[in-house]
Motif scaffolding. Sequence first.
Motif, PDB file in Angstrom:
ATOM      1  N   UNK A  99      -4.045  -1.612 -14.208  1.00 42.59           N
ATOM      2  CA  UNK A  99      -5.250  -1.685 -13.312  1.00 42.59           C
ATOM      3  C   UNK A  99      -6.615  -1.802 -13.817  1.00 42.59           C
ATOM      4  N   UNK A 100      -6.502  -1.841 -15.284  1.00 39.99           N
ATOM      5  CA  UNK A 100      -7.754  -2.013 -16.221  1.00 39.99           C
ATOM      6  C   UNK A 100      -7.934  -2.935 -17.143  1.00 39.99           C
ATOM      7  N   UNK A 101      -9.213  -3.257 -17.321  1.00 38.93           N
ATOM      8  CA  UNK A 101      -9.492  -4.555 -18.079  1.00 38.93           C
ATOM      9  C   UNK A 101      -9.084  -4.428 -19.623  1.00 38.93           C
ATOM     10  N   UNK A 102      -8.593  -5.598 -20.136  1.00 36.85           N
ATOM     11  CA  UNK A 102      -8.512  -5.543 -21.590  1.00 36.85           C
ATOM     12  C   UNK A 102      -8.588  -6.868 -22.147  1.00 36.85           C
ATOM     13  N   UNK A 103      -8.860  -7.200 -23.396  1.00 36.86           N
ATOM     14  CA  UNK A 103      -8.751  -8.601 -23.928  1.00 36.86           C
ATOM     15  C   UNK A 103      -7.978  -8.757 -25.213  1.00 36.86           C
ATOM     16  N   UNK A 104      -6.699  -8.101 -25.118  1.00 37.74           N
ATOM     17  CA  UNK A 104      -5.920  -8.052 -26.122  1.00 37.74           C
ATOM     18  C   UNK A 104      -4.865  -9.114 -26.214  1.00 37.74           C
ATOM     19  N   UNK A 105      -5.025 -10.135 -25.472  1.00 42.21           N
ATOM     20  CA  UNK A 105      -3.797 -11.275 -25.480  1.00 42.21           C
ATOM     21  C   UNK A 105      -4.454 -12.663 -26.195  1.00 42.21           C
ATOM     22  N   UNK A 106      -5.525 -12.503 -26.722  1.00 44.85           N
ATOM     23  CA  UNK A 106      -6.089 -13.354 -27.289  1.00 44.85           C
ATOM     24  C   UNK A 106      -5.340 -14.239 -28.473  1.00 44.85           C
ATOM     25  N   UNK A 107      -4.968 -13.310 -29.296  1.00 47.36           N
ATOM     26  CA  UNK A 107      -4.192 -13.975 -30.341  1.00 47.36           C
ATOM     27  C   UNK A 107      -2.850 -14.429 -29.920  1.00 47.36           C
ATOM     28  N   UNK A 108      -2.087 -13.724 -28.893  1.00 45.14           N
ATOM     29  CA  UNK A 108      -0.873 -14.001 -28.365  1.00 45.14           C
ATOM     30  C   UNK A 108      -0.920 -15.241 -27.696  1.00 45.14           C
ATOM     31  N   UNK A 109      -2.068 -15.686 -27.259  1.00 43.72           N
ATOM     32  CA  UNK A 109      -2.194 -17.102 -26.358  1.00 43.72           C
ATOM     33  C   UNK A 109      -1.950 -18.110 -27.511  1.00 43.72           C
ATOM     34  N   UNK A 110      -2.654 -17.912 -28.696  1.00 40.49           N
ATOM     35  CA  UNK A 110      -2.511 -18.853 -29.679  1.00 40.49           C
ATOM     36  C   UNK A 110      -1.006 -18.708 -30.463  1.00 40.49           C
ATOM     37  N   UNK A 111      -0.674 -17.568 -30.681  1.00 38.61           N
ATOM     38  CA  UNK A 111       0.484 -17.220 -31.758  1.00 38.61           C
ATOM     39  C   UNK A 111       1.429 -16.820 -30.992  1.00 38.61           C
ATOM     40  N   UNK A 112       1.636 -16.681 -29.742  1.00 35.73           N
ATOM     41  CA  UNK A 112       2.810 -16.001 -29.020  1.00 35.73           C
ATOM     42  C   UNK A 112       4.146 -16.356 -29.043  1.00 35.73           C
ATOM     43  N   UNK A 113       4.092 -17.895 -28.768  1.00 37.39           N
ATOM     44  CA  UNK A 113       5.391 -18.286 -28.980  1.00 37.39           C
ATOM     45  C   UNK A 113       5.698 -18.937 -30.491  1.00 37.39           C
ATOM     46  N   UNK A 114       6.787 -19.014 -30.900  1.00 32.55           N
ATOM     47  CA  UNK A 114       7.118 -18.980 -32.479  1.00 32.55           C
ATOM     48  C   UNK A 114       7.054 -20.619 -32.875  1.00 32.55           C
ATOM     49  N   UNK A 115       6.925 -20.865 -34.057  1.00 31.75           N
ATOM     50  CA  UNK A 115       6.865 -21.998 -34.480  1.00 31.75           C
ATOM     51  C   UNK A 115       5.353 -22.689 -34.298  1.00 31.75           C
ATOM     52  N   UNK A 126     -28.404 -18.586 -38.400  1.00 33.42           N
ATOM     53  CA  UNK A 126     -28.341 -17.127 -38.234  1.00 33.42           C
ATOM     54  C   UNK A 126     -27.864 -16.475 -39.270  1.00 33.42           C
ATOM     55  N   UNK A 127     -28.056 -15.003 -39.405  1.00 32.36           N
ATOM     56  CA  UNK A 127     -27.559 -14.385 -40.621  1.00 32.36           C
ATOM     57  C   UNK A 127     -26.568 -13.516 -40.051  1.00 32.36           C
ATOM     58  N   UNK A 128     -26.121 -13.305 -38.899  1.00 34.98           N
ATOM     59  CA  UNK A 128     -25.001 -12.271 -38.566  1.00 34.98           C
ATOM     60  C   UNK A 128     -24.498 -12.601 -37.328  1.00 34.98           C
ATOM     61  N   UNK A 129     -23.333 -12.628 -37.350  1.00 36.12           N
ATOM     62  CA  UNK A 129     -22.530 -12.671 -36.001  1.00 36.12           C
ATOM     63  C   UNK A 129     -21.764 -11.444 -35.578  1.00 36.12           C
ATOM     64  N   UNK A 130     -21.889 -11.162 -34.311  1.00 37.91           N
ATOM     65  CA  UNK A 130     -21.172  -9.815 -33.616  1.00 37.91           C
ATOM     66  C   UNK A 130     -20.301 -10.198 -32.653  1.00 37.91           C
ATOM     67  N   UNK A 131     -19.307  -9.778 -32.704  1.00 37.41           N
ATOM     68  CA  UNK A 131     -18.113 -10.082 -31.918  1.00 37.41           C
ATOM     69  C   UNK A 131     -17.615  -8.958 -31.023  1.00 37.41           C
ATOM     70  N   UNK A 132     -18.491  -8.821 -30.098  1.00 36.76           N
ATOM     71  CA  UNK A 132     -17.887  -7.694 -29.085  1.00 36.76           C
ATOM     72  C   UNK A 132     -16.476  -8.292 -28.221  1.00 36.76           C
ATOM     73  N   UNK A 133     -15.756  -7.342 -28.273  1.00 39.24           N
ATOM     74  CA  UNK A 133     -14.320  -7.888 -27.585  1.00 39.24           C
ATOM     75  C   UNK A 133     -13.668  -6.439 -27.024  1.00 39.24           C
ATOM     76  N   UNK A 134     -12.907  -6.786 -25.820  1.00 44.56           N
ATOM     77  CA  UNK A 134     -12.118  -5.294 -25.388  1.00 44.56           C
ATOM     78  C   UNK A 134     -10.868  -5.430 -25.958  1.00 44.56           C
TER      79      UNK A 134
END
Lengths: 100, 380, 279
Positions: B122-138, B330-338
Amino acid sequence: MINLDFESEKVYNTGRAPINIHAFKVPLGKVHIIKERCKECGYCWTYCPKEVLEKSDYVNKNGYHPPRIKKGKESACVACGMCEAICPDFAIFVEEIKNE
Amino acid sequence: MNKKLIKPGNYFMNGNFACAEAALIAGMNFYAGYPITPSSEIMERLSYRLPQVGGHFIEMEDEIASMAAIVGASNAGAKAMTATSGPGFSLMQENIGLAVITETPVVIVDEMRGGPSTGLPTRVGQGDVMQAMWGTHGDHEAIAYAPSSVQEMFDLTIKAFNTAEKYRNPVIVLTDQVIGHMSERLLVKNYEEYEVIEREIRKFPDPIGKVHDFSIDYVPMVIAGKGFHYNIDSLTHDEMGYPSNDPKIEEMMVRHLVEKIRKNEDNIVEYKEYLTDDAEVLIIAYGITARSSIEAIRKLREKGIRAGMLRPITLWPIPKRKIERLSEKIHIIFVPEINFGQYSHAIREHTKVPVKEIHFPPGAVPDPKIIIRNIEGDAT
Amino acid sequence: MIEEAIHPKDIYLRSDRFPHIWCPGCGLGIVLKSYVDAISKLDIPLDHHVLVSGIGCTARLPGYANVDSYHTTHGRAIPFATGLKIVNPELQVTVISGDGDLFNIGGNHIIHAARRNMDILVVCVNNFNYGMTGGQHGATTPEGARTSTTPYGNIEHSFNLPYIMASLGASYVARWTSLHVRQLTKSIMKAMKMKGFSFIEVISPCPPNFGKYNKFNDGLSQMEFFYENSVLDNNADLSEAYIDFSGKRPLIVGEFVQRIRPSYIELERDLIKRAMEEP
């Protein structure tokens, strides 16, 4: 298994045969063999009820021996279609010859 | 338009309901799903709403079946969708690959929650980002939209269906628990203002003469029951749809599947910029994290740090050209993610400036103060 | 008397793909024959027939039939077929897949499709092992049988497929062996005309795998076993209809269940009608 061979006198004389059996003609079949599809499983020559077929000497492109008609059985096929139905490789079929 | 669609106007609605209503406007007429928090409300809403507009709703035995059913339904001509969360998304992966290889348009809504495994339902996450891209094989290319408001959940759901039809590819709406459960203002415009791409179905007799054409990006889809008698295969197949073991055929097929997305990247990619014109420090954030970042940028600017934000709307394909261009000034990038660093890896591939990760453990909306503290520590 | 000619069933086949990949003595070609025979005799337009399969030797069957065919992922043919059928009920959707595909990896889906009385026909070709991967044991491998992964004999209890399907409320349940060609064809024709979920199990030889490990040297010897041990019993007690190859128990075949129960499509169309009429 009961062998109902309608051609034999025995069946005619038992009284179990249809009274108009002479009105029915035993069909005559023509067997077609697509030799290159055959994989020599042996089902056709095993399950032909008239024992029309046997393994041939011919070797097809995949190395299998397709069936052939036994000598003397050239007009023994009654077009029952068992070989066609049981062949897993669509390599044999029967055509019924209609003589009007 | 069907009179039972949501009427144009202003609403106070949660993200899940907005997604369901948007799907109906997009012409979705088949939904298969399996209950999972936090996406269940989409299914509940559609179980009531889909039959009203003549669509088909079915609750399947699991997510694997749900995914297979929507691919089947799409092959019968339906616009089909399912919704799930992390654990269910994992189960769907194999059949997402089926949609890719058979070039079947479908839409998958994934509402990210805390993980791994059953995690934080019941709580938020952002852990499927790579799975959305690479979850299925091939090899394949993914298309994933990341809404960061209820309004976007609505608009991007419609867009997801259009993109799926345009490229004959599965499209993912990659959102999170907060967007799904949060209620906020939603404006539904007049129907004619929404672009809805209808399925282009190939007519029999077939002018193309083969089920696939690997030489062009798009051919109209063949659907069942129209007289084509084609074979649609999950094995590597040639243009006739017949299975093949030939590495040359594999190359042709995969190149086609990948290139049809890569070549059209500029048409698919979407993003929003926030105060990037004079920015020295760039935040790249998506979904709910982008909203925390806006608050952080406001405070940082008050303190004299010229921060700006790039918010990718399509997480995949990644807006790489934009990242490359912004990196020049710009000289730096910050990437906040859950999560403990996912999208940041993809960003590093397209920039020479340092990319700093700001990790938020799943479970809560990112606190802008933590973003500020991280940026202050590094940028000054 | 003998001459090369075009097989009369070739118009229902993708004959350019022949000879097919199946081994000599494999029963799958016979199942394909029965299927094309059935569709050629039925009054359902050919364009409405759809074949769906999962993965495995049996799952290659749709690729040889000249109808719309879908070769999907392992175990997922039934949910895929469910999607097709719900969207377009005009389609005559037939799933032909193997025992491993339908009852091991796809077991969950088949029990739910039967429970829903989904309007599809499922033909499960049971060869008691995973043929394509080299003859490993599965849920249908009889107790005691040897496979490439049960070298000491199978210690697990096996599924009794007609019993499972009948218990779940399927509208039509039958079992044949690949020797019962004509009965199988008629069964497929009858099942296609039934509303709701139909299930046909076809017991089939697998000469190089299950056969080899279990003293059936070729397809013919396994066919002979079917010939000697098959007993037709439409009213069989299905709880007793499990299979072993000891030769001590009959191999029960027949049409076990034929019942009329509202099908999923009927109920779903009615639901949509009610929902659409709501003001």
